[in-house]
Design a protein around this motif. Structure first.
Motif, PDB file in Angstrom:
ATOM      1  N   LYS A 140       0.838  -1.199   0.000  1.00 18.90           N
ATOM      2  CA  LYS A 140       0.000   0.000   0.000  1.00 18.90           C
ATOM      3  C   LYS A 140       0.876   1.253   0.000  1.00 18.90           C
ATOM      4  CE  LYS A 140      -4.090  -2.000   0.507  1.00 18.90           C
ATOM      5  NZ  LYS A 140      -5.198  -1.809  -0.457  1.00 18.90           N
ATOM      6  N   ILE A 141       0.489   2.239  -0.793  1.00 17.11           N
ATOM      7  CA  ILE A 141       1.164   3.550  -0.746  1.00 17.11           C
ATOM      8  C   ILE A 141       0.106   4.637  -0.525  1.00 17.11           C
ATOM      9  CG2 ILE A 141       3.158   2.836  -2.120  1.00 17.11           C
ATOM     10  CD1 ILE A 141       1.849   4.285  -4.530  1.00 17.11           C
ATOM     11  N   ALA A 142       0.555   5.905  -0.542  1.00 18.32           N
ATOM     12  CA  ALA A 142      -0.319   7.058  -0.255  1.00 18.32           C
ATOM     13  C   ALA A 142      -0.861   6.989   1.173  1.00 18.32           C
ATOM     14  CB  ALA A 142      -1.457   7.173  -1.268  1.00 18.32           C
ATOM     15  N   VAL A 143      -0.013   6.514   2.068  1.00 17.24           N
ATOM     16  CA  VAL A 143      -0.363   6.446   3.489  1.00 17.24           C
ATOM     17  C   VAL A 143       0.510   7.436   4.260  1.00 17.24           C
ATOM     18  CG1 VAL A 143      -0.452   4.971   5.528  1.00 17.24           C
ATOM     19  CG2 VAL A 143      -1.057   4.030   3.293  1.00 17.24           C
ATOM     20  N   ASN A 144       1.815   7.446   3.943  1.00 16.36           N
ATOM     21  CA  ASN A 144       2.752   8.407   4.538  1.00 16.36           C
ATOM     22  C   ASN A 144       3.169   9.431   3.467  1.00 16.36           C
ATOM     23  OD1 ASN A 144       2.992   6.984   7.157  1.00 16.36           O
ATOM     24  ND2 ASN A 144       3.807   5.358   5.854  1.00 16.36           N
ATOM     25  N   ASP A 169      -0.550  -0.100  -4.386  1.00 13.37           N
ATOM     26  CA  ASP A 169      -1.964   0.304  -4.304  1.00 13.37           C
ATOM     27  C   ASP A 169      -2.106   1.603  -3.521  1.00 13.37           C
ATOM     28  OD1 ASP A 169      -4.683   0.512  -4.258  1.00 13.37           O
ATOM     29  OD2 ASP A 169      -5.051  -1.404  -3.233  1.00 13.37           O
ATOM     30  N   ALA A 170      -2.477   2.665  -4.239  1.00 12.78           N
ATOM     31  CA  ALA A 170      -2.597   3.991  -3.617  1.00 12.78           C
ATOM     32  C   ALA A 170      -4.001   4.259  -3.073  1.00 12.78           C
ATOM     33  CB  ALA A 170      -2.231   5.072  -4.632  1.00 12.78           C
ATOM     34  N   ASN A 171      -4.950   3.386  -3.350  1.00 10.30           N
ATOM     35  CA  ASN A 171      -6.339   3.605  -2.907  1.00 10.30           C
ATOM     36  C   ASN A 171      -6.832   5.028  -3.189  1.00 10.30           C
ATOM     37  OD1 ASN A 171      -5.546   1.184  -0.662  1.00 10.30           O
ATOM     38  ND2 ASN A 171      -7.574   1.090  -1.598  1.00 10.30           N
ATOM     39  N   GLY A 172      -6.470   5.542  -4.344  1.00 10.38           N
ATOM     40  CA  GLY A 172      -6.959   6.854  -4.763  1.00 10.38           C
ATOM     41  C   GLY A 172      -6.330   8.024  -4.046  1.00 10.38           C
ATOM     42  N   GLY A 173      -5.218   7.815  -3.368  1.00 12.16           N
ATOM     43  CA  GLY A 173      -4.679   8.841  -2.471  1.00 12.16           C
ATOM     44  C   GLY A 173      -3.539   9.693  -2.992  1.00 12.16           C
ATOM     45  N   LEU A 174      -3.181   9.554  -4.270  1.00 10.97           N
ATOM     46  CA  LEU A 174      -2.077  10.375  -4.785  1.00 10.97           C
ATOM     47  C   LEU A 174      -2.617  11.604  -5.510  1.00 10.97           C
ATOM     48  CD1 LEU A 174       0.220   7.594  -6.367  1.00 10.97           C
ATOM     49  CD2 LEU A 174       0.481   8.671  -4.109  1.00 10.97           C
ATOM     50  N   SER A 175      -1.759  12.623  -5.637  1.00 13.07           N
ATOM     51  CA  SER A 175      -2.067  13.744  -6.528  1.00 13.07           C
ATOM     52  C   SER A 175      -1.563  13.366  -7.917  1.00 13.07           C
ATOM     53  CB  SER A 175      -1.364  15.004  -6.037  1.00 13.07           C
ATOM     54  OG  SER A 175       0.040  14.825  -6.169  1.00 13.07           O
ATOM     55  N   ILE A 176      -1.905  14.191  -8.911  1.00 10.39           N
ATOM     56  CA  ILE A 176      -1.413  13.922 -10.269  1.00 10.39           C
ATOM     57  C   ILE A 176       0.109  13.986 -10.291  1.00 10.39           C
ATOM     58  CG2 ILE A 176      -1.419  14.748 -12.660  1.00 10.39           C
ATOM     59  CD1 ILE A 176      -4.295  15.762 -12.127  1.00 10.39           C
ATOM     60  N   ALA A 177       0.682  15.006  -9.627  1.00  8.07           N
ATOM     61  CA  ALA A 177       2.147  15.145  -9.626  1.00  8.07           C
ATOM     62  C   ALA A 177       2.805  13.927  -8.968  1.00  8.07           C
ATOM     63  CB  ALA A 177       2.539  16.429  -8.901  1.00  8.07           C
ATOM     64  N   GLU A 178       2.247  13.474  -7.856  1.00  8.31           N
ATOM     65  CA  GLU A 178       2.807  12.298  -7.167  1.00  8.31           C
ATOM     66  C   GLU A 178       2.663  11.040  -8.028  1.00  8.31           C
ATOM     67  OE1 GLU A 178       1.933  13.554  -2.492  1.00  8.31           O
ATOM     68  OE2 GLU A 178       0.371  12.558  -3.674  1.00  8.31           O
ATOM     69  N   SER A 179       1.536  10.922  -8.713  1.00  7.25           N
ATOM     70  CA  SER A 179       1.332   9.761  -9.585  1.00  7.25           C
ATOM     71  C   SER A 179       2.401   9.719 -10.661  1.00  7.25           C
ATOM     72  CB  SER A 179      -0.045   9.825 -10.255  1.00  7.25           C
ATOM     73  OG  SER A 179      -1.053   9.871  -9.286  1.00  7.25           O
ATOM     74  N   LYS A 180       2.718  10.901 -11.231  1.00  9.33           N
ATOM     75  CA  LYS A 180       3.738  10.944 -12.294  1.00  9.33           C
ATOM     76  C   LYS A 180       5.091  10.512 -11.758  1.00  9.33           C
ATOM     77  CE  LYS A 180       1.553  14.409 -15.227  1.00  9.33           C
ATOM     78  NZ  LYS A 180       1.449  15.859 -15.517  1.00  9.33           N
TER      79      LYS A 180
END
Ligand SMILES: O=C(O)CCC(=O)c1ccccc1C(=O)O
Ligand SMILES: [Mg+2]
Length: 321
Positions: A140-144, A169-180
Motif C-alpha cells: 500500500k502507498i499514499a499512506v505516509n 496500491d494507492a487507494n486513490g490517495g495520490l495527486s497527479i504530480a505524485e502519480s507521475k
C-alpha cells in the motif's frame, strides 16, 4: 423456494490494515444460509465495503430483515443494484447448493501476497519471502508522505529477489504530480506490475491521460467497484487493468456477461471476506479465461483461520435472525 437465515459476524484483523482510507481493525459482515426443499444447504457472505460505494452493513441488515422467507430464485435475481454485496451473497449461496460446485477443486496457487504497509514490512520480509512461492506482492502507498514512501520503496526493492513483481496500491490517495513521480520510477525499475487506483474515482480523465504517458500499467479499483462502473469506465475508454472484488461487484452472472461482452483485463481481489465469500469469489476467478495475473487473495495472514468450527459457533451463539 428456499428457507433462509442470516447471522451478523465480527472478525478482528490480527494486525490493523493501514491504507489511504484509514486503519481497518475489524471485518464485519453477514453470513447467509439457504436451505433447499430437499434439505441441501448453501452458504453465502455479504461483506460490504462502503468506502468503495457498496451498501453499508446496516443497510444490508435492514435489507435482509425486509426480504421474504421462503425466498424464490426470482427474488434473488431481483435484488436491487444498490445492494451489490447482497446480490453476490445470495447468488453465491444459490451456486453453493449445487453438489457439482461443492466438489470442485479450489484454491489456485497464483496469489498476490499483501505486505504490511509502510516500514512495518521490513521486520517480517525475510519470513514472508521464505514462506511464499508466489512471485507477486502488493504494497500500500499514499499512506505516509511521498518522500518517506519513496525512501522505503527503494529499501524494499533492494531486498526483493529477482523475478518478483510488485503491485503498488494507492487507494486513490495520490495527486497527479505524485502519480507521475511513482509512474516514472516504476517505468525505470521494471519491477512494478501496476499502480492501483493512483487518483480518486472523480479523476478518470486524468488516469486515462497518465496511462498514455507511461508504460507501467494502471489498475482501476475504487473506480470500478460495481458492474455499472466497470461498463462506464470501459465505454469512456479505459483499456487498462480492472481490479474486481467479486464480493462487492454485484451479480455474479452480470459480471460473467460483462467479461464476455468486452475484452477486459481483470485482476480478482479480496475484500477480506471469510472463507465463505472467498470460496465463491475464487470459483468465479477460476471461470475467467485469462489466468496470467495473480489473484489478490493473498490475505489470509490478516486473520486467525485456525478455528474450523467458527461457522457452527456463529450459528448457535448469535441471535436467531
Ligand atoms: O487486492 C489485493 O491483492 C489484496 C486486497 C486489498 O488490497 C484490499 C482489501 C480490502 C479492501 C480493499 C483492498 C484494495 O485493493 O484496496
Ligand atoms: Mg485496491
Amino acid at each position: 423456494m428456499y428457507f433462509w437465515q442470516f447471522r451478523v459476524y465480527q472478525r478482528p484483523l490480527l494486525h490493523p490494515l493501514q491504507t489511504h482510507h484509514g486503519l481497518w481493525e475489524i471485518r464485519e459482515g453477514i453470513i447467509i444460509r439457504l436451505e433447499a426443499e430437499d434439505g441441501r444447504i448453501g452458504w453465502g457472505e455479504i461483506a460490504p465495503l462502503p468506502e468503495f460505494g457498496s451498501e453499508t452493513l446496516s443497510a444490508a441488515i435492514l435489507f435482509c430483515k425486509s426480504l421474504e422467507n421462503p425466498l424464490s430464485i426470482t427474488s434473488i435475481f431481483s435484488i436491487p443494484e444498490q445492494f451489490p454485496a447482497c446480490q453476490f451473497a445470495f447468488e453465491s449461496a444459490l451456486e453453493d447448493l449445487s453438489i457439482e460446485n461443492q466438489s470442485r477443486e479450489l484454491e489456485p496457487k497464483n496469489y498476490s501476497y499483501l505486505l504490511p504497509t509502510g516500514a512495518a514490512v521490513f521486520p517480517c520480509l525475510d519470513d514472508i519471502l521464505a514462506a511464499n512461492q508466489t512471485n507477486t506482492y502488493k504494497w500500500k502507498i499514499a499512506v505516509n508522505s511521498l518522500a518517506e514512501e519513496l525512501n522505503l520503496f527503494e529499501k524494499l526493492i533492494d531486498r526483493l529477489p529477482r523475478g518478483i513483481k510488485l503491485r503498488l496500491d494507492a487507494n486513490g490517495g495520490l495527486s497527479i504530480a505524485e502519480s507521475k513521480i511513482w509512474l516514472k520510477i516504476a517505468d525505470e525499475c521494471q519491477i512494478i506490475e501496476f499502480i492501483e487506483q493512483p487518483l480518486p474515482p472523480s479523476q478518470l480523465e486524468e488516469m486515462l491521460q497518465l496511462s498514455q504517458n507511461f508504460t507501467t500499467g494502471i489498475a482501476l479499483d475504487e473506480s470500478v467497484a460495481n458492474l455499472r462502473q466497470i461498463e462506464e469506465c470501459y465505454q469512456r475508454g479505459w483499456r487498462g487493468i480492472f481490479v474486481i472484488k467479486p464480493a462487492i461487484t454485484g451479480s455474479i452472472q452480470g459480471l460473467i456477461n460483462l467479461w464476455k461482452k468486452y475484452p477486459l483485463d481483470l485482476v480478482f481481489s479480496s475484500v477480506l471476506e471469510t472463507n465463505i465469500g472467498r470460496k465463491s469469489a475464487l470459483r468465479l476467478a477460476q471461470e475467467y479465461p485469462k489466468k496470467e495475473r495473480a489473484l489478490g487473495f493473498g490475505v489470509q495472514q490478516w486473520f486467525n483461520n485456525s478455528d474450523p468450527d467458527w461457522l457452527e459457533k456463529l450459528w448457535t451463539t448469535s441471535a436467531n435472525n
